[in-house]
Design an enzyme around this catalytic site. Structure first.
Site, PDB file in Angstrom:
ATOM      1  N   GLY A 278      36.625  13.668   6.273  1.00 26.35           N
ATOM      2  CA  GLY A 278      36.947  14.999   4.396  1.00 26.35           C
ATOM      3  C   GLY A 278      38.326  15.161   4.137  1.00 26.35           C
TER       4      GLY A 278
ATOM      5  CG  ASN B 175      36.101  25.626   7.891  1.00 25.79           C
ATOM      6  OD1 ASN B 175      35.638  25.724   6.508  1.00 25.79           O
ATOM      7  ND2 ASN B 175      37.128  25.407   8.764  1.00 25.79           N
TER       8      ASN B 175
ATOM      9  CD  GLN C 218      31.179  23.248   8.494  1.00 26.04           C
ATOM     10  OE1 GLN C 218      30.349  22.933   8.870  1.00 26.04           O
ATOM     11  NE2 GLN C 218      32.619  22.462   8.916  1.00 26.04           N
TER      12      GLN C 218
ATOM     13  CB  CYS D 199      46.131  33.208  22.207  1.00 24.64           C
ATOM     14  SG  CYS D 199      46.742  34.715  23.283  1.00 24.64           S
TER      15      CYS D 199
HETATM   16  C1  LIG Z   1      36.211  19.587   9.228  1.00 24.35           C
HETATM   17  C2  LIG Z   1      36.374  19.885   7.645  1.00 24.35           C
HETATM   18  C3  LIG Z   1      37.466  18.782   6.930  1.00 24.35           C
HETATM   19  C4  LIG Z   1      37.818  18.259   7.036  1.00 24.35           C
HETATM   20  O1  LIG Z   1      37.054  16.908   7.426  1.00 24.35           O
HETATM   21  P1  LIG Z   1      37.966  15.486   8.298  1.00 24.35           P
HETATM   22  O2  LIG Z   1      36.801  14.748   8.091  1.00 24.35           O
HETATM   23  O3  LIG Z   1      37.410  16.368  10.064  1.00 24.35           O
HETATM   24  O4  LIG Z   1      39.172  15.682   8.090  1.00 24.35           O
HETATM   25  C5  LIG Z   1      37.267  19.842   5.596  1.00 24.35           C
HETATM   26  N1  LIG Z   1      36.959  20.896   4.774  1.00 24.35           N
HETATM   27  C6  LIG Z   1      36.207  21.188   5.746  1.00 24.35           C
HETATM   28  C7  LIG Z   1      35.240  22.452   5.240  1.00 24.35           C
HETATM   29  C8  LIG Z   1      35.567  20.938   7.346  1.00 24.35           C
HETATM   30  O5  LIG Z   1      34.722  22.035   7.795  1.00 24.35           O
END
Ligand SMILES: *Cc1c(COP(=O)(O)O)cnc(C)c1O
Length: 389
Positions: A80, A160, A188, A334
């Site tokens: 992603g 997310n 997501q 944290c």
């Molecule tokens: C997890 C996530 C990404 C990144 O995707 P990867 O495959 O882990 O690089 C980008 N955008 C959102 C909204 C995500 O939840």
């Protein structure tokens, strides 16, 4: 104390599906052959190569079908993050002179936000639009931010951290008349909600395999036919030149299978998860006082529950849950002794006594009603204990 006894010590309850999902056994089964027997390079003309090529063609059809695209509009990427980078950097690189302005929101994933920051360092200007208390971007604000220099609007389909779903079609409507490109990070929502590139009226859309039961390190960028996009890596001519390098054949096969499964299971999984999520939400509200449910009341991912508990640290809640075998995630981390609220929670302007106590539960195919009842009991006990400290 009684709540503790409800959970079998050996059982773990995974409620962090927005971070990642297990690979579906059917997906793993489909991938296995392509590590060993069918190991050919899809660029080769012999039978080994042809087998691998056919597998990629098939995965491209499966991926396109999930989002209502044509197979030729799918570019496989290494996840992603890479899809987001290719969308923004690729559009920027292909932009006409004078088109150097981008519009995005304050609650995007860092894959978009930090790419925008980088583009700012290269002379582009970026508007980071605020969101309302539900995490929604106002389409009117988008409309007003558009200038003659605007190249691209990037607004995530579903958030997310809190699950809020954006009014994308409305946002896109404003921009399309002006010839501005629309990108959405649908990482997501793909495989979780019906996602159609024409319904959403987007030109570019990112998805990621490991968020819906596919393998990590796999993803795709949808590129609407005719969208000007330049590559961001250089080498051979794989993926129409937009993503060079020998294809990750097993990964692509896995992603394709995950898309096929999602398309098949989505209608009933969506309802099931919504029911489970609402049940967990109800139990939490009943058992624990001073809680706030985050995100939009109904324009929200069916499997996500972000909840803020007054007067506790979400980080501590997640650690305590983990000790009981329950995996969730906190909205504040944290770092060196101080609690840092995430940029998303900050943008929502959640009251100060609640924001640090934010926990996200994200449900998946494997979760049961029993697990959620157990989680609610343990959670109530943990919050009570932490508040009495
Ligand atoms: C997890 C996530 C990404 C990144 O995707 P990867 O495959 O882990 O690089 C980008 N955008 C959102 C909204 C995500 O939840």
């Amino acid at each position: 104390m009684e709540a503790k006894l409800d959970v079998h010590k050996t059982e773990t309850i995974y409620l962090d599906h927005s971070a990642t999902t297990p690979v579906d056994p059917e997906v793993l089964g489909a991938m296995m052959r392509y590590f060993a027997n069918h190991f050919g390079n899809p660029g080769s003309i012999h039978q080994f190569g042809r087998l691998a090529r056919a597998a990629i063609d098939n995965a491209r059809e499966q991926t396109a079908a999930l989002i209502g695209a044509a197979p030729g509009e799918i570019v496989f990427t290494g996840g992603g993050t890479e899809a987001d980078n290719l969308a923004l950097l690729g559009a920027a690189a292909a932009a006409k002179p004078g088109k150097n302005h981008l519009i995005t929101s304050a609650v995007e994933h860092y894959a978009v936000l930090n790419t925008c920051k980088y583009l700012e360092s290269k002379g582009f200007s970026v508007n980071y639009l605020p969101v309302d208390g539900t995490g929604t971007v106002d389409p009117d604000k988008v409309r007003r931010a558009i200038t003659d220099r605007t190249l691209l609007i990037s607004i995530m389909h579903a958030n997310n951290e809190i699950g809020t779903v954006a009014p994308l079609a409305e946002i896109a409507g404003a921009a399309r008349q002006r010839g501005i490109l629309i990108h959405t990070d649908a990482v997501q929502s793909a495989g979780k909600l019906p996602v159609g590139v024409d319904d959403l009226a987007v030109d570019l859309l990112s998805l990621s395999g490991h968020k819906f039961y596919g393998p990590k390190g796999t993803g795709a960028l949808y590129v609407r036919r005719g969208t000007p996009l330049a590559p961001i890596m250089f080498g051979g001519h794989q993926e129409s030149g937009l993503r060079t390098g020998t294809e990750n054949v097993p990964g692509i096969v896995g992603l394709g299978k995950a898309c096929e499964l999602a398309a098949r299971e989505l209608p009933w999984q969506m309802d099931r998860l919504l029911e489970l999520r609402n049940r967990l939400e109800k139990l939490i509200v009943e058992k624990i006082d001073a809680v706030r449910i985050n995100g939009h009341p109904f324009r929200r991912l069916p499997h996500v529950l972000s909840v803020s508990f007054r007067g506790v640290s979400g980080d501590a809640v997640v650690r305590e849950l983990d000790r009981q075998g329950i995996a969730a995630s906190a909205g504040a981390a944290c770092t060196s002794g101080t609690l840092q609220i995430s940029h998303v929670l900050a943008a929502l302007r959640i009251p100060e006594d609640y924001a640090p106590g934010t926990v996200r539960f994200s449900l998946g195919k494997g979760n049961t009603e029993e697990q959620l009842a157990g989680t609610a009991n343990i959670l109530a006990e943990i919050i009570r204990r932490l508040r009495n400290k």
